[in-house]
Design an enzyme around this catalytic site. Structure first.
Site, short mmCIF file in Angstrom:
data_model
loop_
_atom_site.label_atom_id
_atom_site.label_comp_id
_atom_site.label_asym_id
_atom_site.label_seq_id
_atom_site.Cartn_x
_atom_site.Cartn_y
_atom_site.Cartn_z
N GLU A 282 21.66 43.59 49.42
CA GLU A 282 22.87 43.03 48.83
C GLU A 282 23.20 43.69 47.50
O GLU A 282 24.32 44.11 47.24
CB GLU A 282 22.72 41.51 48.62
CG GLU A 282 22.48 40.74 49.90
CD GLU A 282 21.00 40.54 50.21
OE1 GLU A 282 20.21 41.51 50.15
OE2 GLU A 282 20.62 39.40 50.55
N CYS B 117 19.97 38.19 44.01
CA CYS B 117 21.19 38.65 44.69
C CYS B 117 22.31 37.62 44.54
O CYS B 117 23.47 37.99 44.33
CB CYS B 117 20.92 38.95 46.16
SG CYS B 117 19.92 40.43 46.39
#
Length: 162
Positions: free
Chosen positions: A75, A115
């Site tokens: 991510e 993330c």
């Protein structure tokens, strides 16, 4: 003392066929991103596909390093690529999937806190929520609108902004 509650909102789909064409395509792009995963230590590949306003899709995959924690999640690989290549891009949605030869993944794999915090920063910067698809290959897919449904207490401090 005051007790407060919050609720999260998400949708659950059983398989790609249950999604609309745009979401299906994004999930398949996330699966494609698995091919560039560098995960020789964990054997756990993660792929991300991010749909930008205007149609461009940016891929990311996890990148491990023998000196943990010097690797980076799929991510953040994709998000930071967007931030450095096109800092004014608007992220509409992203799909995340995972695969390993070590066992069968039976449920969608979700993002780590780091993330989620980066995603929260992008949402704040663009003043628009990001739709997230957690795609379990041959299984359930979770669809979440906005990082606050995933991390309601994300660190956001507007006084630190320029």
């Amino acid at each position: 003392m005051e007790e407060r509650n919050f609720t999260i909102s998400y949708q659950s789909f059983q398989g790609l066929e249950a999604l609309n064409e745009k979401d299906q395509a994004l999930c398949l792009k996330a699966e494609e991103a698995l091919k560039t995963s560098y995960s020789p230590y964990s054997g756990f590949k993660v792929g991300t596909a991010i749909q930008l306003k205007g149609g461009r899709v940016v891929l990311g995959s996890n990148q491990e390093n023998v000196a943990y924690p010097s690797g980076l999640c799929a991510e953040r690989v994709a998000l930071f690529a967007i931030g450095s290549e096109d800092p004014n891009a608007v992220i509409e949605s992203m799909a995340i999937t995972a695969k390993t030869d070590n066992f069968v993944i039976e449920k969608p794999v979700t993002c780590c806190g780091g993330c989620l915090q980066v995603m929260a920063e992008f949402e704040q910067k663009q003043n628009q929520e990001i739709e997230v698809l957690f795609y379990c290959i041959n299984g359930e897919i979770l669809k979440v609108k906005g990082v606050k449904n995933l991390m309601p207490f994300a660190f956001v401090e507007s006084r630190l902004s320029v």
